[in-house]
Design a protein around this motif. Structure first.
Motif, PDB file in Angstrom:
ATOM      1  N   MET A   1      16.163  -2.515   8.732  1.00 50.41           N
ATOM      2  CA  MET A   1      15.536  -1.702   7.693  1.00 50.41           C
ATOM      3  C   MET A   1      15.320  -2.502   6.411  1.00 50.41           C
ATOM      4  SD  MET A   1      14.912   1.386   8.886  1.00 50.41           S
ATOM      5  CE  MET A   1      14.345   0.443  10.319  1.00 50.41           C
ATOM      6  N   ALA A   2      16.332  -3.310   6.047  1.00 51.81           N
ATOM      7  CA  ALA A   2      16.219  -4.104   4.816  1.00 51.81           C
ATOM      8  C   ALA A   2      15.234  -5.252   4.977  1.00 51.81           C
ATOM      9  CB  ALA A   2      17.596  -4.636   4.419  1.00 51.81           C
ATOM     10  N   ASP A   3      15.320  -5.966   6.101  1.00 46.20           N
ATOM     11  CA  ASP A   3      14.404  -7.091   6.336  1.00 46.20           C
ATOM     12  C   ASP A   3      12.957  -6.611   6.387  1.00 46.20           C
ATOM     13  OD1 ASP A   3      16.466  -8.885   6.403  1.00 46.20           O
ATOM     14  OD2 ASP A   3      16.465  -9.154   8.575  1.00 46.20           O
ATOM     15  N   GLY A   4      12.744  -5.463   7.003  1.00 48.42           N
ATOM     16  CA  GLY A   4      11.396  -4.937   7.160  1.00 48.42           C
ATOM     17  C   GLY A   4      10.958  -4.007   6.057  1.00 48.42           C
ATOM     18  N   ALA A   5      11.813  -3.814   5.055  1.00 48.52           N
ATOM     19  CA  ALA A   5      11.485  -2.978   3.892  1.00 48.52           C
ATOM     20  C   ALA A   5      10.982  -1.600   4.290  1.00 48.52           C
ATOM     21  CB  ALA A   5      10.455  -3.692   3.013  1.00 48.52           C
ATOM     22  N   PHE A   6      11.646  -0.987   5.261  1.00 48.28           N
ATOM     23  CA  PHE A   6      11.201   0.312   5.772  1.00 48.28           C
ATOM     24  C   PHE A   6      11.500   1.459   4.808  1.00 48.28           C
ATOM     25  CE2 PHE A   6      11.439  -2.066   9.736  1.00 48.28           C
ATOM     26  CZ  PHE A   6      10.356  -1.584  10.448  1.00 48.28           C
ATOM     27  N   ASN A   7      10.630   2.444   4.826  1.00 48.05           N
ATOM     28  CA  ASN A   7      10.921   3.752   4.249  1.00 48.05           C
ATOM     29  C   ASN A   7      11.782   4.466   5.288  1.00 48.05           C
ATOM     30  OD1 ASN A   7      10.696   6.641   3.931  1.00 48.05           O
ATOM     31  ND2 ASN A   7       8.948   6.329   2.582  1.00 48.05           N
ATOM     32  N   GLN A   8      13.047   4.772   4.958  1.00 50.74           N
ATOM     33  CA  GLN A   8      13.993   5.237   5.966  1.00 50.74           C
ATOM     34  C   GLN A   8      13.990   6.751   6.177  1.00 50.74           C
ATOM     35  OE1 GLN A   8      17.835   3.212   6.267  1.00 50.74           O
ATOM     36  NE2 GLN A   8      17.186   1.803   4.660  1.00 50.74           N
TER      37      GLN A   8
ATOM     38  N   ILE B   1       7.307  -6.985  -5.166  1.00 49.17           N
ATOM     39  CA  ILE B   1       5.886  -6.911  -4.809  1.00 49.17           C
ATOM     40  C   ILE B   1       5.281  -5.667  -5.452  1.00 49.17           C
ATOM     41  CG2 ILE B   1       4.232  -6.726  -2.908  1.00 49.17           C
ATOM     42  CD1 ILE B   1       6.355  -8.019  -1.117  1.00 49.17           C
ATOM     43  N   PRO B   2       4.243  -5.813  -6.274  1.00 46.97           N
ATOM     44  CA  PRO B   2       3.659  -4.648  -6.947  1.00 46.97           C
ATOM     45  C   PRO B   2       2.893  -3.760  -5.978  1.00 46.97           C
ATOM     46  CG  PRO B   2       2.327  -6.591  -7.361  1.00 46.97           C
ATOM     47  CD  PRO B   2       3.557  -7.067  -6.622  1.00 46.97           C
ATOM     48  N   THR B   3       2.676  -2.531  -6.361  1.00 44.42           N
ATOM     49  CA  THR B   3       1.842  -1.651  -5.540  1.00 44.42           C
ATOM     50  C   THR B   3       0.388  -2.089  -5.674  1.00 44.42           C
ATOM     51  OG1 THR B   3       1.434  -0.052  -7.313  1.00 44.42           O
ATOM     52  CG2 THR B   3       3.402   0.281  -5.948  1.00 44.42           C
ATOM     53  N   CYS B   4      -0.356  -1.857  -4.615  1.00 49.72           N
ATOM     54  CA  CYS B   4      -1.777  -2.196  -4.666  1.00 49.72           C
ATOM     55  C   CYS B   4      -2.495  -1.355  -5.722  1.00 49.72           C
ATOM     56  CB  CYS B   4      -2.408  -1.987  -3.289  1.00 49.72           C
ATOM     57  SG  CYS B   4      -1.772  -3.125  -2.026  1.00 49.72           S
TER      58      CYS B   4
ATOM     59  N   PHE C   1       0.836  -1.205   0.000  1.00 48.08           N
ATOM     60  CA  PHE C   1       0.000   0.000   0.000  1.00 48.08           C
ATOM     61  C   PHE C   1       0.873   1.258   0.000  1.00 48.08           C
ATOM     62  CE2 PHE C   1      -2.661  -3.335   1.782  1.00 48.08           C
ATOM     63  CZ  PHE C   1      -3.858  -3.160   1.099  1.00 48.08           C
ATOM     64  N   ASP C   2       1.594   1.454  -1.098  1.00 41.18           N
ATOM     65  CA  ASP C   2       2.469   2.611  -1.251  1.00 41.18           C
ATOM     66  C   ASP C   2       2.368   3.108  -2.686  1.00 41.18           C
ATOM     67  OD1 ASP C   2       4.350   4.580  -0.784  1.00 41.18           O
ATOM     68  OD2 ASP C   2       5.901   3.235  -0.039  1.00 41.18           O
ATOM     69  N   SER C   3       2.907   4.301  -2.926  1.00 38.41           N
ATOM     70  CA  SER C   3       2.825   4.894  -4.260  1.00 38.41           C
ATOM     71  C   SER C   3       3.835   4.289  -5.223  1.00 38.41           C
ATOM     72  CB  SER C   3       3.044   6.405  -4.173  1.00 38.41           C
ATOM     73  OG  SER C   3       4.331   6.683  -3.640  1.00 38.41           O
ATOM     74  N   LYS C   4       4.841   3.615  -4.670  1.00 37.82           N
ATOM     75  CA  LYS C   4       5.875   3.004  -5.504  1.00 37.82           C
ATOM     76  C   LYS C   4       6.352   1.712  -4.842  1.00 37.82           C
ATOM     77  CE  LYS C   4       9.419   5.909  -3.327  1.00 37.82           C
ATOM     78  NZ  LYS C   4       8.476   6.482  -2.353  1.00 37.82           N
ATOM     79  N   PRO C   5       6.934   0.812  -5.622  1.00 39.57           N
ATOM     80  CA  PRO C   5       7.435  -0.444  -5.041  1.00 39.57           C
ATOM     81  C   PRO C   5       8.527  -0.179  -4.010  1.00 39.57           C
ATOM     82  CG  PRO C   5       7.269  -0.635  -7.419  1.00 39.57           C
ATOM     83  CD  PRO C   5       7.070   0.819  -7.106  1.00 39.57           C
ATOM     84  N   MET C   6       8.710  -1.107  -3.101  1.00 41.10           N
ATOM     85  CA  MET C   6       9.771  -0.996  -2.110  1.00 41.10           C
ATOM     86  C   MET C   6      11.128  -1.191  -2.791  1.00 41.10           C
ATOM     87  SD  MET C   6       7.840  -3.084   0.993  1.00 41.10           S
ATOM     88  CE  MET C   6       7.079  -4.285  -0.120  1.00 41.10           C
ATOM     89  N   PRO C   7      12.184  -0.519  -2.335  1.00 36.41           N
ATOM     90  CA  PRO C   7      13.459  -0.525  -3.065  1.00 36.41           C
ATOM     91  C   PRO C   7      14.379  -1.707  -2.793  1.00 36.41           C
ATOM     92  CG  PRO C   7      13.623   0.950  -1.194  1.00 36.41           C
ATOM     93  CD  PRO C   7      12.195   0.457  -1.220  1.00 36.41           C
ATOM     94  N   TYR C   8      14.053  -2.550  -1.824  1.00 34.95           N
ATOM     95  CA  TYR C   8      14.978  -3.597  -1.382  1.00 34.95           C
ATOM     96  C   TYR C   8      14.946  -4.805  -2.323  1.00 34.95           C
ATOM     97  CZ  TYR C   8      14.803  -0.668   2.757  1.00 34.95           C
ATOM     98  OH  TYR C   8      14.855   0.390   3.612  1.00 34.95           O
TER      99      TYR C   8
END
Length: 342
Positions: free
Chosen positions: A303-310, A254-257, A234-241
């Motif tokens: 941060m990487a495991d949890g795919a956080f926006n940092q 994982i695609p964006t919703c 549920f984000d505007s762009k895919p996660m970067p990891y």
């Protein structure tokens, strides 16, 4: 000559004594105005249950501080999840003047007082820092046939209100997203509240529910074990990891919703506050500490495991962000029909 020499010696002694006295005074002044640091263990409050995203982050920080000797006093993690986190918020609010207490917050910082009417607002606390923003992912059990969000939503619509969605708490982030999915798609879910994100994930693994919107770090172990499957973020762009996690896929795969037909975006705060009336020295100490935490390999792995926006914020920028988010959550809660009538 002897009188002159005696005078010189006396003058020299006076200068020496004066220098020593000035040094002592400066030392006393410096000690009195030294930067603050804890003189006893620091209570680290989590307004949520064990195993959830806030709990995982707080305990990781606790371990980092201990391992790298970043503080002279230990950090003691305490879960106070009662009343959708209200127990924790009120504890810190009522500890004015106690610098040895901090709290990690999620978006129940806004939703809990709105939903329950408890006498609390984030402005009752002293903001320290935004540590990161947490993503939300739509998850299903890996043994189900759904490979896309559209396939799952189509099945939920056909199930005619019998599908179950587990989430952390009532009238909080997970249920806000669930309500948004229902309003946008016409699918109906039976929402099953749990005490924390860890329990939510277990419900999905055990097939007691049909879906969750867990944070990445709440479900990563189960994804690696082949028990759950992510459908969209549920984000505007895919996660970067891009490191492969499971099934040959990374968080970035994982695609964006939104790209899957669910035009919903939601990110959650992972922030730190301390007690009311905290001095600048206290706030600066904790900001400095968390800046050191962020430089460690353990934090980078989290941060990487949890795919956080940092995203990281302090000061006026952080306060402005909080003000905007409070208004946004009021609108979200109102749209979902969750506002307290108290």
């Amino acid at each position: 000559m002897s009188r002159l020499r005696t005078s010189s010696i006396r003058t020299s002694n006076i200068c020496k004594f004066g220098t020593i006295g000035l040094a002592l005074l400066l030392g006393q002044f410096t000690a009195a105005h030294a930067a603050w640091e804890p003189s006893k263990p620091v209570e680290f409050i989590i307004p949520a249950g064990p195993g959830g995203g806030a709990d995982i982050m707080a305990r990781t920080i606790q371990g980092i501080v201990s391992k790298h000797n970043l503080a002279k006093q230990p950090f003691v993690v305490i879960n106070k999840s009662g009343g959708a986190g209200g127990e924790g918020f009120l504890d810190v609010k009522n500890s004015k003047g106690e610098p040895h207490k901090i709290i990690i917050t999620l978006s129940n910082l806004f939703t809990t007082p709105m939903a329950t009417g408890i006498p609390f607002n984030w402005k009752d606390l002293t903001p320290v820092a935004m540590l990161a923003l947490d993503e939300f992912v739509l998850w299903v059990n890996a043994e189900t046939p759904y490979k896309t969000a559209k396939e799952f939503i189509d099945a939920a619509i056909k199930a005619n209100g019998t599908f179950k969605m587990a989430g952390t708490g009532s009238k909080q982030e997970d249920q806000i997203i669930t309500e948004a999915i229902q309003k946008q798609t016409g699918a109906k879910f039976i929402y099953i509240p749990q005490r924390g994100g860890g329990a939510v994930a277990v419900q999905l693994v055990g097939k007691h529910v049909d879906s969750t919107v867990n944070n990445p770090n709440e479900a990563i172990a189960h994804w690696r074990a082949g028990k759950v499957r992510p459908l969209c973020v549920f984000d505007s762009k895919p996660m970067p990891y891009k490191e492969v996690i499971a099934e040959g896929k990374s968080w970035a795969d994982i695609p964006t919703c939104k790209s899957q037909g669910l035009d919903i975006e939601y990110l959650m705060l992972r922030g730190i506050f301390t007690t009311p009336g905290a001095s600048k020295d206290v706030v600066d100490y904790y900001i400095g500490l968390f800046q050191k935490v962020r430089q460690t390999d353990e934090w980078k792995k989290l941060m990487a495991d949890g795919a956080f926006n940092q995203s990281f914020m302090t000061g006026a920028e952080y306060v402005k962000w909080l003000e905007v988010e409070e208004k946004r959550h009021f609108d979200l809660m109102k749209a979902a029909g969750f506002l307290s009538t108290n």
